[in-house]
Motif scaffolding. Structure first.
Motif, PDB file in Angstrom:
ATOM      1  N   PRO A 190     -45.359   3.214   9.673  1.00  8.95           N
ATOM      2  CA  PRO A 190     -45.042   4.563  10.150  1.00  8.95           C
ATOM      3  C   PRO A 190     -44.596   4.584  11.609  1.00  8.95           C
ATOM      4  CG  PRO A 190     -47.342   4.423   9.426  1.00  8.95           C
ATOM      5  CD  PRO A 190     -46.725   3.085   9.216  1.00  8.95           C
ATOM      6  N   ASP A 191     -44.897   3.548  12.367  1.00  7.23           N
ATOM      7  CA  ASP A 191     -44.469   3.474  13.763  1.00  7.23           C
ATOM      8  C   ASP A 191     -43.069   2.891  13.918  1.00  7.23           C
ATOM      9  OD1 ASP A 191     -46.833   4.557  14.683  1.00  7.23           O
ATOM     10  OD2 ASP A 191     -47.763   2.608  15.054  1.00  7.23           O
ATOM     11  N   ALA A 192     -42.459   2.452  12.831  1.00  7.59           N
ATOM     12  CA  ALA A 192     -41.154   1.792  12.899  1.00  7.59           C
ATOM     13  C   ALA A 192     -39.983   2.764  12.900  1.00  7.59           C
ATOM     14  CB  ALA A 192     -40.995   0.814  11.730  1.00  7.59           C
ATOM     15  N   PHE A 193     -40.252   4.056  12.646  1.00  5.22           N
ATOM     16  CA  PHE A 193     -39.152   5.013  12.551  1.00  5.22           C
ATOM     17  C   PHE A 193     -39.582   6.396  12.998  1.00  5.22           C
ATOM     18  CE2 PHE A 193     -41.369   5.060   8.524  1.00  5.22           C
ATOM     19  CZ  PHE A 193     -41.384   6.386   8.137  1.00  5.22           C
ATOM     20  N   ARG A 194     -38.572   7.162  13.392  1.00  5.35           N
ATOM     21  CA  ARG A 194     -38.776   8.557  13.804  1.00  5.35           C
ATOM     22  C   ARG A 194     -37.669   9.386  13.171  1.00  5.35           C
ATOM     23  NH1 ARG A 194     -40.343  10.898  19.614  1.00  5.35           N
ATOM     24  NH2 ARG A 194     -39.899  13.072  19.172  1.00  5.35           N
ATOM     25  N   LEU A 195     -38.061  10.408  12.432  1.00  6.96           N
ATOM     26  CA  LEU A 195     -37.123  11.323  11.777  1.00  6.96           C
ATOM     27  C   LEU A 195     -37.362  12.698  12.392  1.00  6.96           C
ATOM     28  CD1 LEU A 195     -37.848  10.187   8.099  1.00  6.96           C
ATOM     29  CD2 LEU A 195     -36.159   9.247   9.690  1.00  6.96           C
ATOM     30  N   THR A 196     -36.464  13.125  13.233  1.00  5.54           N
ATOM     31  CA  THR A 196     -36.658  14.350  13.997  1.00  5.54           C
ATOM     32  C   THR A 196     -37.020  15.525  13.087  1.00  5.54           C
ATOM     33  OG1 THR A 196     -35.126  13.555  15.660  1.00  5.54           O
ATOM     34  CG2 THR A 196     -35.589  15.910  15.665  1.00  5.54           C
ATOM     35  N   GLY A 197     -38.113  16.185  13.422  1.00  8.95           N
ATOM     36  CA  GLY A 197     -38.568  17.354  12.681  1.00  8.95           C
ATOM     37  C   GLY A 197     -39.354  17.046  11.427  1.00  8.95           C
ATOM     38  N   HIS A 213     -40.907  13.328  10.823  1.00  9.34           N
ATOM     39  CA  HIS A 213     -41.848  12.235  11.074  1.00  9.34           C
ATOM     40  C   HIS A 213     -41.693  11.801  12.524  1.00  9.34           C
ATOM     41  CE1 HIS A 213     -44.251   8.663  10.103  1.00  9.34           C
ATOM     42  NE2 HIS A 213     -43.413   8.002  10.873  1.00  9.34           N
ATOM     43  N   GLU A 214     -42.642  12.234  13.365  1.00  9.02           N
ATOM     44  CA  GLU A 214     -42.584  11.940  14.797  1.00  9.02           C
ATOM     45  C   GLU A 214     -43.946  11.413  15.232  1.00  9.02           C
ATOM     46  OE1 GLU A 214     -40.834  15.164  17.055  1.00  9.02           O
ATOM     47  OE2 GLU A 214     -39.541  15.695  15.378  1.00  9.02           O
ATOM     48  N   PRO A 215     -44.131  10.084  15.157  1.00 16.91           N
ATOM     49  CA  PRO A 215     -45.428   9.494  15.486  1.00 16.91           C
ATOM     50  C   PRO A 215     -45.896   9.828  16.905  1.00 16.91           C
ATOM     51  CG  PRO A 215     -43.949   7.850  14.529  1.00 16.91           C
ATOM     52  CD  PRO A 215     -43.141   9.081  14.787  1.00 16.91           C
ATOM     53  N   VAL A 216     -47.203  10.057  17.032  1.00 17.28           N
ATOM     54  CA  VAL A 216     -47.830  10.308  18.323  1.00 17.28           C
ATOM     55  C   VAL A 216     -49.007   9.350  18.434  1.00 17.28           C
ATOM     56  CG1 VAL A 216     -49.081  11.988  19.722  1.00 17.28           C
ATOM     57  CG2 VAL A 216     -47.151  12.732  18.307  1.00 17.28           C
ATOM     58  N   PRO A 217     -49.101   8.584  19.516  1.00 16.73           N
ATOM     59  CA  PRO A 217     -48.159   8.513  20.623  1.00 16.73           C
ATOM     60  C   PRO A 217     -46.851   7.873  20.174  1.00 16.73           C
ATOM     61  CG  PRO A 217     -49.772   6.779  20.862  1.00 16.73           C
ATOM     62  CD  PRO A 217     -50.198   7.611  19.673  1.00 16.73           C
ATOM     63  N   VAL A 218     -45.807   8.127  20.933  1.00 12.36           N
ATOM     64  CA  VAL A 218     -44.484   7.602  20.599  1.00 12.36           C
ATOM     65  C   VAL A 218     -44.507   6.081  20.766  1.00 12.36           C
ATOM     66  CG1 VAL A 218     -42.042   7.618  21.223  1.00 12.36           C
ATOM     67  CG2 VAL A 218     -43.363   9.732  21.330  1.00 12.36           C
ATOM     68  N   PRO A 219     -44.130   5.339  19.712  1.00 13.54           N
ATOM     69  CA  PRO A 219     -44.092   3.879  19.808  1.00 13.54           C
ATOM     70  C   PRO A 219     -43.045   3.417  20.833  1.00 13.54           C
ATOM     71  CG  PRO A 219     -43.839   4.611  17.526  1.00 13.54           C
ATOM     72  CD  PRO A 219     -43.748   5.814  18.400  1.00 13.54           C
ATOM     73  N   ALA A 220     -43.210   2.217  21.338  1.00 11.93           N
ATOM     74  CA  ALA A 220     -42.275   1.669  22.325  1.00 11.93           C
ATOM     75  C   ALA A 220     -40.906   1.386  21.706  1.00 11.93           C
ATOM     76  CB  ALA A 220     -42.844   0.394  22.933  1.00 11.93           C
ATOM     77  N   ASP A 221     -40.890   0.913  20.474  1.00  9.18           N
ATOM     78  CA  ASP A 221     -39.649   0.555  19.786  1.00  9.18           C
ATOM     79  C   ASP A 221     -39.660   1.166  18.396  1.00  9.18           C
ATOM     80  OD1 ASP A 221     -38.960  -1.166  21.951  1.00  9.18           O
ATOM     81  OD2 ASP A 221     -40.161  -2.769  21.064  1.00  9.18           O
ATOM     82  N   PHE A 222     -38.545   1.786  18.003  1.00  4.17           N
ATOM     83  CA  PHE A 222     -38.455   2.376  16.666  1.00  4.17           C
ATOM     84  C   PHE A 222     -36.997   2.678  16.345  1.00  4.17           C
ATOM     85  CE2 PHE A 222     -39.259   5.757  19.738  1.00  4.17           C
ATOM     86  CZ  PHE A 222     -38.265   6.676  19.462  1.00  4.17           C
ATOM     87  N   TRP A 223     -36.721   2.911  15.079  1.00  2.00           N
ATOM     88  CA  TRP A 223     -35.420   3.397  14.612  1.00  2.00           C
ATOM     89  C   TRP A 223     -35.497   4.910  14.516  1.00  2.00           C
ATOM     90  CZ3 TRP A 223     -30.886   0.848  13.450  1.00  2.00           C
ATOM     91  CH2 TRP A 223     -30.934  -0.538  13.553  1.00  2.00           C
ATOM     92  N   PHE A 224     -34.372   5.584  14.722  1.00  2.00           N
ATOM     93  CA  PHE A 224     -34.396   7.044  14.639  1.00  2.00           C
ATOM     94  C   PHE A 224     -33.239   7.567  13.792  1.00  2.00           C
ATOM     95  CE2 PHE A 224     -32.111   6.070  18.617  1.00  2.00           C
ATOM     96  CZ  PHE A 224     -30.918   6.753  18.432  1.00  2.00           C
ATOM     97  N   LEU A 225     -33.459   8.769  13.296  1.00  2.00           N
ATOM     98  CA  LEU A 225     -32.441   9.552  12.592  1.00  2.00           C
ATOM     99  C   LEU A 225     -32.544  10.951  13.177  1.00  2.00           C
ATOM    100  CD1 LEU A 225     -30.376  10.086  10.316  1.00  2.00           C
ATOM    101  CD2 LEU A 225     -32.304  10.557   8.825  1.00  2.00           C
ATOM    102  N   ARG A 226     -31.425  11.436  13.719  1.00  2.00           N
ATOM    103  CA  ARG A 226     -31.455  12.767  14.328  1.00  2.00           C
ATOM    104  C   ARG A 226     -30.098  13.443  14.182  1.00  2.00           C
ATOM    105  NH1 ARG A 226     -32.142  10.135  20.262  1.00  2.00           N
ATOM    106  NH2 ARG A 226     -29.987   9.488  20.545  1.00  2.00           N
ATOM    107  N   LEU A 227     -30.142  14.753  14.231  1.00  2.00           N
ATOM    108  CA  LEU A 227     -28.939  15.577  14.118  1.00  2.00           C
ATOM    109  C   LEU A 227     -28.265  15.676  15.472  1.00  2.00           C
ATOM    110  CD1 LEU A 227     -27.256  17.391  12.247  1.00  2.00           C
ATOM    111  CD2 LEU A 227     -28.768  19.273  12.892  1.00  2.00           C
TER     112      LEU A 227
END
Length: 88
Positions: free
Chosen positions: A17-24, A26-40
């Motif tokens: 779950p810390d490997a990616f961030r999907l805005t709105g 899946h936004e892990p807290v605290p924010v991981p140092a390294d991750f993949w993202f998908l955002r508009l």
């Protein structure tokens, strides 16, 4: 596939779950140092919206792909993080 389905598919495939961030979605807290993202991204070349796929490493975002649809972006991020074809 939308962002909610992508989140569920990535977790089911065993992606951390810390490997990616999907805005709105899946936004892990605290924010991981390294991750993949998908955002508009608004204001694409035709004034519309695009979806950005990229990596965040050492405080820097690197956009790796811009896609015109959420489903195409979700499919590409799934393949990137799992090395598998998109689930049906």
């Amino acid at each position: 596939m939308d962002r909610y389905q992508l989140r569920d598919a990535l977790l089911a495939a065993g992606v951390s779950p810390d490997a990616f961030r999907l805005t709105g979605v899946h936004e892990p807290v605290p924010v991981p140092a390294d991750f993949w993202f998908l955002r508009l991204r608004m204001g694409g070349p035709k004034g519309g919206q695009q979806w950005e796929i990229g990596s965040h490493e050492r405080g820097t975002d690197e956009v790796r792909a811009l896609l015109d649809s959420e489903s195409a972006a979700c499919a590409q991020l799934y393949r990137t993080l799992t090395g598998r074809p998109t689930p049906p």
